[in-house]
Design a protein around this motif. Structure first.
Motif, PDB file in Angstrom:
ATOM      1  N   TRP A  32      -2.007  -3.319  20.914  1.00 38.86           N
ATOM      2  CA  TRP A  32      -3.119  -2.191  20.934  1.00 38.86           C
ATOM      3  C   TRP A  32      -3.347  -2.755  19.291  1.00 38.86           C
ATOM      4  O   TRP A  32      -5.348  -3.131  18.818  1.00 38.86           O
ATOM      5  CB  TRP A  32      -2.678  -1.278  20.788  1.00 38.86           C
ATOM      6  CG  TRP A  32      -4.815  -0.275  20.613  1.00 38.86           C
ATOM      7  CD1 TRP A  32      -4.655   0.209  19.988  1.00 38.86           C
ATOM      8  CD2 TRP A  32      -5.951  -0.111  21.253  1.00 38.86           C
ATOM      9  NE1 TRP A  32      -6.008   1.146  19.958  1.00 38.86           N
ATOM     10  CE2 TRP A  32      -6.118   0.056  20.772  1.00 38.86           C
ATOM     11  CE3 TRP A  32      -5.627  -1.306  22.759  1.00 38.86           C
ATOM     12  CZ2 TRP A  32      -7.876   0.237  21.509  1.00 38.86           C
ATOM     13  CZ3 TRP A  32      -7.478  -1.728  23.568  1.00 38.86           C
ATOM     14  CH2 TRP A  32      -8.103  -1.171  22.830  1.00 38.86           C
ATOM     15  N   ILE A  36      -7.003  -5.181  18.632  1.00 38.61           N
ATOM     16  CA  ILE A  36      -7.712  -4.652  17.782  1.00 38.61           C
ATOM     17  C   ILE A  36      -8.803  -5.600  16.297  1.00 38.61           C
ATOM     18  O   ILE A  36      -9.350  -5.299  15.555  1.00 38.61           O
ATOM     19  CB  ILE A  36      -7.884  -3.114  17.269  1.00 38.61           C
ATOM     20  CG1 ILE A  36      -8.114  -2.285  18.818  1.00 38.61           C
ATOM     21  CG2 ILE A  36      -8.781  -2.284  16.420  1.00 38.61           C
ATOM     22  CD1 ILE A  36      -9.134  -2.346  19.279  1.00 38.61           C
ATOM     23  N   ASP A  59     -19.245   3.607  13.879  1.00 34.93           N
ATOM     24  CA  ASP A  59     -19.392   4.849  15.741  1.00 34.93           C
ATOM     25  C   ASP A  59     -18.800   3.711  16.670  1.00 34.93           C
ATOM     26  O   ASP A  59     -18.471   4.023  18.082  1.00 34.93           O
ATOM     27  CB  ASP A  59     -20.642   5.418  15.686  1.00 34.93           C
ATOM     28  CG  ASP A  59     -20.387   7.054  14.832  1.00 34.93           C
ATOM     29  OD1 ASP A  59     -19.306   7.158  14.508  1.00 34.93           O
ATOM     30  OD2 ASP A  59     -21.566   7.419  14.276  1.00 34.93           O
ATOM     31  N   PHE A  61     -17.861   0.702  16.414  1.00 29.42           N
ATOM     32  CA  PHE A  61     -16.692   0.067  16.949  1.00 29.42           C
ATOM     33  C   PHE A  61     -15.365   0.672  17.545  1.00 29.42           C
ATOM     34  O   PHE A  61     -14.679   0.416  18.387  1.00 29.42           O
ATOM     35  CB  PHE A  61     -16.208  -0.055  15.872  1.00 29.42           C
ATOM     36  CG  PHE A  61     -14.566  -0.578  15.079  1.00 29.42           C
ATOM     37  CD1 PHE A  61     -14.892  -1.669  14.923  1.00 29.42           C
ATOM     38  CD2 PHE A  61     -13.696   0.314  15.130  1.00 29.42           C
ATOM     39  CE1 PHE A  61     -13.740  -2.631  14.878  1.00 29.42           C
ATOM     40  CE2 PHE A  61     -12.243  -0.817  14.907  1.00 29.42           C
ATOM     41  CZ  PHE A  61     -12.334  -1.881  14.631  1.00 29.42           C
ATOM     42  N   GLN A  62     -15.838   2.060  17.134  1.00 27.95           N
ATOM     43  CA  GLN A  62     -15.290   3.052  17.633  1.00 27.95           C
ATOM     44  C   GLN A  62     -15.052   3.220  19.160  1.00 27.95           C
ATOM     45  O   GLN A  62     -14.610   3.084  20.310  1.00 27.95           O
ATOM     46  CB  GLN A  62     -15.333   4.850  17.311  1.00 27.95           C
ATOM     47  CG  GLN A  62     -14.156   5.691  17.891  1.00 27.95           C
ATOM     48  CD  GLN A  62     -12.504   5.678  17.713  1.00 27.95           C
ATOM     49  OE1 GLN A  62     -12.254   4.675  16.678  1.00 27.95           O
ATOM     50  NE2 GLN A  62     -11.338   6.583  17.973  1.00 27.95           N
ATOM     51  N   CYS A  65     -14.138   0.081  21.249  1.00 26.75           N
ATOM     52  CA  CYS A  65     -13.095  -0.002  21.139  1.00 26.75           C
ATOM     53  C   CYS A  65     -11.781   0.847  22.447  1.00 26.75           C
ATOM     54  O   CYS A  65     -11.935   0.893  23.324  1.00 26.75           O
ATOM     55  CB  CYS A  65     -11.909   0.156  19.715  1.00 26.75           C
ATOM     56  SG  CYS A  65     -12.392  -1.180  18.322  1.00 26.75           S
ATOM     57  N   LEU A  66     -13.169   1.693  22.411  1.00 27.55           N
ATOM     58  CA  LEU A  66     -12.485   3.192  23.480  1.00 27.55           C
ATOM     59  C   LEU A  66     -13.430   2.851  25.039  1.00 27.55           C
ATOM     60  O   LEU A  66     -11.950   2.502  25.703  1.00 27.55           O
ATOM     61  CB  LEU A  66     -13.590   4.710  23.241  1.00 27.55           C
ATOM     62  CG  LEU A  66     -12.555   5.705  24.499  1.00 27.55           C
ATOM     63  CD1 LEU A  66     -11.489   5.558  24.713  1.00 27.55           C
ATOM     64  CD2 LEU A  66     -13.633   7.013  24.302  1.00 27.55           C
ATOM     65  N   TYR A  69     -10.330  -0.057  25.728  1.00 24.28           N
ATOM     66  CA  TYR A  69      -9.093   0.265  26.037  1.00 24.28           C
ATOM     67  C   TYR A  69      -9.454   1.133  27.334  1.00 24.28           C
ATOM     68  O   TYR A  69      -7.765   0.692  28.383  1.00 24.28           O
ATOM     69  CB  TYR A  69      -8.440   1.574  25.453  1.00 24.28           C
ATOM     70  CG  TYR A  69      -7.223   2.443  25.942  1.00 24.28           C
ATOM     71  CD1 TYR A  69      -5.677   2.160  25.122  1.00 24.28           C
ATOM     72  CD2 TYR A  69      -7.555   3.263  26.365  1.00 24.28           C
ATOM     73  CE1 TYR A  69      -5.146   2.184  25.892  1.00 24.28           C
ATOM     74  CE2 TYR A  69      -6.215   3.497  26.928  1.00 24.28           C
ATOM     75  CZ  TYR A  69      -5.044   3.236  26.386  1.00 24.28           C
ATOM     76  OH  TYR A  69      -3.375   3.532  26.467  1.00 24.28           O
ATOM     77  N   GLU A  70     -10.564   1.058  28.243  1.00 26.92           N
ATOM     78  CA  GLU A  70     -10.395   1.889  29.259  1.00 26.92           C
ATOM     79  C   GLU A  70     -10.534   0.390  30.137  1.00 26.92           C
ATOM     80  O   GLU A  70     -10.088   0.824  31.759  1.00 26.92           O
ATOM     81  CB  GLU A  70     -11.699   3.163  29.506  1.00 26.92           C
ATOM     82  CG  GLU A  70     -11.626   4.143  28.653  1.00 26.92           C
ATOM     83  CD  GLU A  70     -13.381   4.923  28.302  1.00 26.92           C
ATOM     84  OE1 GLU A  70     -12.870   6.117  28.552  1.00 26.92           O
ATOM     85  OE2 GLU A  70     -14.122   4.691  28.834  1.00 26.92           O
TER      86      GLU A  70
END
Lengths: 200, 206
Positions: A32, A36, A59, A61-62, A65-66, A69-70
């Protein structure tokens, strides 16, 4: 003074995106982090190019990335993660920009416009030439970053730093004999060419 | 002439050769050598792509926050049976007694402090001239001076059980939301090991 050896080493066998995603799905945190790290500049730069603030970029970026991941499971067979990331990040930028226009003080609230932005076609969100430019830049930088350390250092100096260095200066910075700079650069470029084959 | 070495060709393209040496290679390229033309085109393309690459390195904390996503998501799914911790109000600036001699005309922000286990949630609510509410908050964890456990937390602000705003805490555990209509709201903070719920807080003048 002894100069350093000029071995540029073999190309490192960098896992491709699919291998990294498989690693992520198997619970490998280092996969991971590698994924990233590979796309960090691409994701972070799109909001800044869209003239959003560094806070908004952080914000987004986060949030991207979430989402990544999902959606790892469905992205496993995706040919170009960079393309998906560009679209997803651009949508997030549109959402945040729409919110900021509605309420300039608000940097993080969600609004009702999300659904309509989700339906905007990718080529309307970002012109195809701009998208292609970002994808090619990502491919080149990613390949440079996956070169052996000495090659990475040398090509970064030659390609990505604004100052144009003389061979003497490059030799001093890399602690190598001046006559070795040219041949080393040529070997590094050959490796880069091999890595980029079929990608640009 | 035979093909120049790759090294010499690159030197030529980077204008690092003498005029005489450059003229020889230019002459060779003009002879339509396919291999050398292919190398030239490749190098010029890559060099031009890199030259306009203005992507930016994100701050380290931004990248590190994203690194934590899998761990946080896994813990959340494991801890889903743990359920929610309901935060309790421990301080409300509007409930404290007025100081003797102070007239009650103050329009200061309302501060609410909630506790939930080791966590505290600090909310400061202000009303803009337009009447809409602005919320600035911070999530803190006791014994965590680095803010590691409170950065990058997902928050949901709810009304009638619907999420109406969402936010992510920054590297200090802070967040802000503005443009809120006056009324009662709930707040849910997604932790790595469960949720904290602030069931009911006011965004209003009193």
């Amino acid at each position: 003074m002894n100069k350093r050896m000029i071995a540029v080493g073999p190309e490192q066998a960098q896992p491709d995106d699919r291998q990294l995603i498989e690693g992520c799905l198997a619970g490998d945190n280092s996969a991971w982090e590698a994924l990233i790290s590979r796309y960090r500049r691409l994701i972070y730069s799109i909001p800044l190019k869209s003239r959003l603030s560094p806070d908004d970029a952080a914000d987004i970026f986060q949030s991207v990335c979430l989402k990544l991941y999902e959606r790892l499971e469905t992205l496993r067979d995706h040919d170009r993660i960079s393309s998906w990331l560009i679209t997803t990040t651009t949508r997030e930028c549109w959402r945040v920009a729409a919110r900021n226009r509605r309420d300039p003080q608000n940097n993080s609230a969600a609004g009702d416009e999300d659904d309509s932005i989700a339906n905007i076609p990718a080529d309307i969100l970002m012109p195809s030439e701009e998208r292609e430019k970002l994808e090619v830049q990502q491919a080149v930088r990613q390949s440079v970053e996956s070169l052996p350390e000495r090659c990475r250092e040398l090509l970064t100096m030659l390609f990505y730093q604004s100052d144009k260095y003389s061979y003497v200066e490059i030799a001093r910075r890399m602690d190598m004999p001046v006559p070795s700079v040219g041949p080393t650069r040529a070997r590094c470029l050959q490796k880069l060419k091999k890595l980029l084959h079929g990608k640009i | 002439m035979k093909c120049p070495s790759f090294e010499r060709l690159i030197d030529y393209l980077d204008s690092r050769l003498s005029d005489a040496e450059a003229a020889v290679i230019a002459g060779h390229l003009a002879s339509n050598c396919a291999d050398c033309a292919e190398n030239r085109n490749w190098y010029q393309h890559v060099r031009s792509v890199a030259a306009v690459d203005d992507t930016v390195e994100p701050p380290m904390w931004v990248t590190r926050r994203a690194f934590k996503i899998p761990t946080a998501q896994r813990r959340r799914s494991i801890a889903s049976s743990v359920g929610q911790i309901i935060a309790s109000l421990v301080f409300d600036s509007f409930q404290r007694p007025a100081l003797a001699g102070v007239r009650s005309t103050e329009t200061a922000n309302r501060q609410l402090l909630y506790r939930a286990g080791d966590y505290s949630v600090d909310l400061q609510i202000a009303l803009a001239e337009s009447g809409s509410g602005n919320l600035i908050g911070q999530v803190l964890k006791e014994g965590d001076p680095t803010f590691e456990s409170v950065s990058g937390l997902q928050l949901h602000i709810t009304r009638d059980d619907e999420t109406v705003f969402s936010a992510v805490t920054n590297q200090m555990g802070e967040f802000k939301v503005s443009g809120m209509d006056q009324g009662q709201y709930g707040l849910r903070v997604e932790l790595s090991d469960g949720d904290i719920t602030v069931p009911d807080f006011p965004v209003s003048e009193s």
